[in-house]
Design a protein around this motif. Structure first.
Motif, short mmCIF file in Angstrom:
data_model
loop_
_atom_site.label_atom_id
_atom_site.label_comp_id
_atom_site.label_asym_id
_atom_site.label_seq_id
_atom_site.Cartn_x
_atom_site.Cartn_y
_atom_site.Cartn_z
N PRO A 41 1.24 -8.78 -28.25
CA PRO A 41 1.82 -8.94 -29.58
C PRO A 41 3.22 -9.56 -29.52
CG PRO A 41 0.76 -6.81 -29.40
CD PRO A 41 0.74 -7.42 -28.03
N GLY A 42 3.43 -10.60 -30.31
CA GLY A 42 4.73 -11.23 -30.37
C GLY A 42 5.06 -12.13 -29.20
N LYS A 43 4.10 -12.34 -28.31
CA LYS A 43 4.34 -13.19 -27.14
C LYS A 43 3.36 -14.35 -27.10
CE LYS A 43 6.29 -9.58 -24.19
NZ LYS A 43 6.24 -8.93 -22.85
N PRO A 44 3.72 -15.42 -26.42
CA PRO A 44 2.79 -16.55 -26.31
C PRO A 44 1.63 -16.22 -25.39
CG PRO A 44 4.76 -16.97 -25.02
CD PRO A 44 5.03 -15.71 -25.78
N ARG A 45 0.56 -16.94 -25.56
CA ARG A 45 -0.60 -16.77 -24.67
C ARG A 45 -0.21 -17.26 -23.27
NH1 ARG A 45 -6.35 -18.36 -27.14
NH2 ARG A 45 -5.32 -17.14 -28.77
N GLU A 46 -0.61 -16.50 -22.25
CA GLU A 46 -0.23 -16.85 -20.89
C GLU A 46 -1.42 -16.84 -19.95
OE1 GLU A 46 2.63 -14.02 -19.44
OE2 GLU A 46 1.30 -12.30 -19.74
N PHE A 47 -1.30 -17.65 -18.93
CA PHE A 47 -2.34 -17.77 -17.91
C PHE A 47 -2.41 -16.51 -17.06
CE2 PHE A 47 -4.92 -19.52 -14.64
CZ PHE A 47 -4.35 -19.14 -13.43
N VAL A 48 -3.62 -16.10 -16.73
CA VAL A 48 -3.84 -14.94 -15.86
C VAL A 48 -4.51 -15.35 -14.56
CG1 VAL A 48 -5.03 -12.73 -15.62
CG2 VAL A 48 -4.00 -13.34 -17.81
N ALA A 49 -5.66 -16.01 -14.65
CA ALA A 49 -6.41 -16.40 -13.45
C ALA A 49 -7.38 -17.51 -13.81
CB ALA A 49 -7.18 -15.20 -12.89
N ARG A 50 -7.78 -18.28 -12.77
CA ARG A 50 -8.80 -19.30 -13.00
C ARG A 50 -9.66 -19.45 -11.77
NH1 ARG A 50 -8.46 -22.52 -8.77
NH2 ARG A 50 -6.65 -23.88 -8.58
N ILE A 51 -10.87 -19.99 -12.00
CA ILE A 51 -11.82 -20.22 -10.92
C ILE A 51 -12.59 -21.49 -11.23
CG2 ILE A 51 -13.65 -18.83 -12.00
CD1 ILE A 51 -14.34 -17.86 -9.12
N THR A 52 -12.89 -22.27 -10.20
CA THR A 52 -13.72 -23.47 -10.40
C THR A 52 -15.18 -23.08 -10.28
OG1 THR A 52 -13.56 -24.00 -8.04
CG2 THR A 52 -11.93 -25.00 -9.51
N TYR A 59 -7.12 -19.01 -8.46
CA TYR A 59 -5.66 -19.05 -8.55
C TYR A 59 -5.24 -17.99 -9.54
CZ TYR A 59 -0.94 -20.92 -8.88
OH TYR A 59 0.43 -21.07 -8.83
N TYR A 60 -4.13 -17.30 -9.24
CA TYR A 60 -3.69 -16.19 -10.06
C TYR A 60 -2.22 -16.33 -10.47
CZ TYR A 60 -7.88 -13.95 -8.20
OH TYR A 60 -9.18 -13.67 -7.86
N ALA A 61 -1.91 -15.78 -11.61
CA ALA A 61 -0.52 -15.63 -11.97
C ALA A 61 0.11 -14.60 -11.05
CB ALA A 61 -0.40 -15.17 -13.43
N ASP A 62 1.37 -14.76 -10.76
CA ASP A 62 2.04 -13.86 -9.81
C ASP A 62 1.94 -12.40 -10.24
OD1 ASP A 62 4.77 -16.13 -8.89
OD2 ASP A 62 2.71 -15.93 -8.15
N PHE A 63 1.99 -12.16 -11.53
CA PHE A 63 2.04 -10.77 -11.99
C PHE A 63 0.71 -10.04 -11.87
CE2 PHE A 63 -0.03 -11.97 -15.86
CZ PHE A 63 0.55 -13.17 -16.27
N THR A 104 -6.91 -26.68 -13.03
CA THR A 104 -5.83 -26.56 -13.99
C THR A 104 -5.54 -25.11 -14.34
OG1 THR A 104 -5.05 -27.27 -16.17
CG2 THR A 104 -7.38 -26.74 -15.99
N VAL A 105 -4.27 -24.86 -14.72
CA VAL A 105 -3.87 -23.56 -15.25
C VAL A 105 -3.15 -23.75 -16.59
CG1 VAL A 105 -3.68 -22.57 -12.94
CG2 VAL A 105 -1.66 -23.54 -14.04
N GLN A 106 -3.16 -24.99 -17.08
CA GLN A 106 -2.45 -25.31 -18.31
C GLN A 106 -3.28 -24.94 -19.52
OE1 GLN A 106 0.73 -26.35 -18.26
NE2 GLN A 106 0.57 -26.20 -16.03
#
Length: 123
Positions: A41-52, A59-63, A104-106
Motif C-alpha cells: 500500500p502506498g508504494k510502487p510495484r517492485e520486482f521480486v523474481a523472474r525465470i525464463t 534472478y531475484y531481488a536482493d531483499f 528482463t526485470v523491468q
C-alpha cells in the motif's frame, strides 16, 4: 496475449511459508520470461523474481534472495514462488507477469499481468 491467474495467497505469521502459483494460458509460445512483482500500500510495484521459460534462468531481488524460490513447470505452463522466512515487510499484493523479452526485470517489459493475490505477514 497471455492470460495469467495467481493462487495461493493468504495470511501467515512471520517466519512462515507460502507458495504462490501462476497458471498461464493463451499465446504462451511467445513468452520468454515470467516474473513475480509485488505492491505494498502506498508504494510502487517492485520486482521480486523472474525465470525464463526455456532455460529456467532465475534472478531475484536482493531483499528475497535466500528466502524465495521461483520455479516453472513447462508441461503445465505454471510458475510458482515458494516464499520462506516471511517477514511483515513482505506484506503486499503479489502479481504474476509475462514478458516477450528475455532476462528482463523491468516492469515495463512485462505486457501480461495476473489479477494479483494478497499476502499478509503478521508479526
Amino acid at each position: 496475449q497471455v492470460q495469467l491467474v495467481e493462487s495461493g495467497g493468504g495470511l501467515v505469521q512471520a517466519g512462515g511459508s507460502l507458495r504462490l502459483s501462476c497458471a498461464a494460458t493463451g499465446r504462451t509460445v511467445s513468452t520468454y520470461t515470467m516474473g513475480w512483482f509485488r505492491q505494498a500500500p502506498g508504494k510502487p510495484r517492485e520486482f521480486v523474481a523472474r525465470i525464463t521459460w526455456r532455460g529456467g534462468s532465475t534472478y531475484y531481488a536482493d531483499f528475497v534472495k535466500g528466502r524465495f524460490t521461483i520455479s516453472r513447470d513447462n508441461t503445465k505452463n505454471t510458475v510458482s514462488l515458494q516464499m520462506n522466512s516471511l517477514k511483515p515487510e513482505d506484506t503486499a499484493v503479489y502479481y504474476c507477469a509475462a514478458s516477450n523479452s528475455i532476462y528482463t526485470v523491468q516492469l515495463g517489459d512485462f505486457g501480461s499481468w495476473g489479477q494479483g493475490t494478497q499476502i499478509t505477514v503478521s508479526s
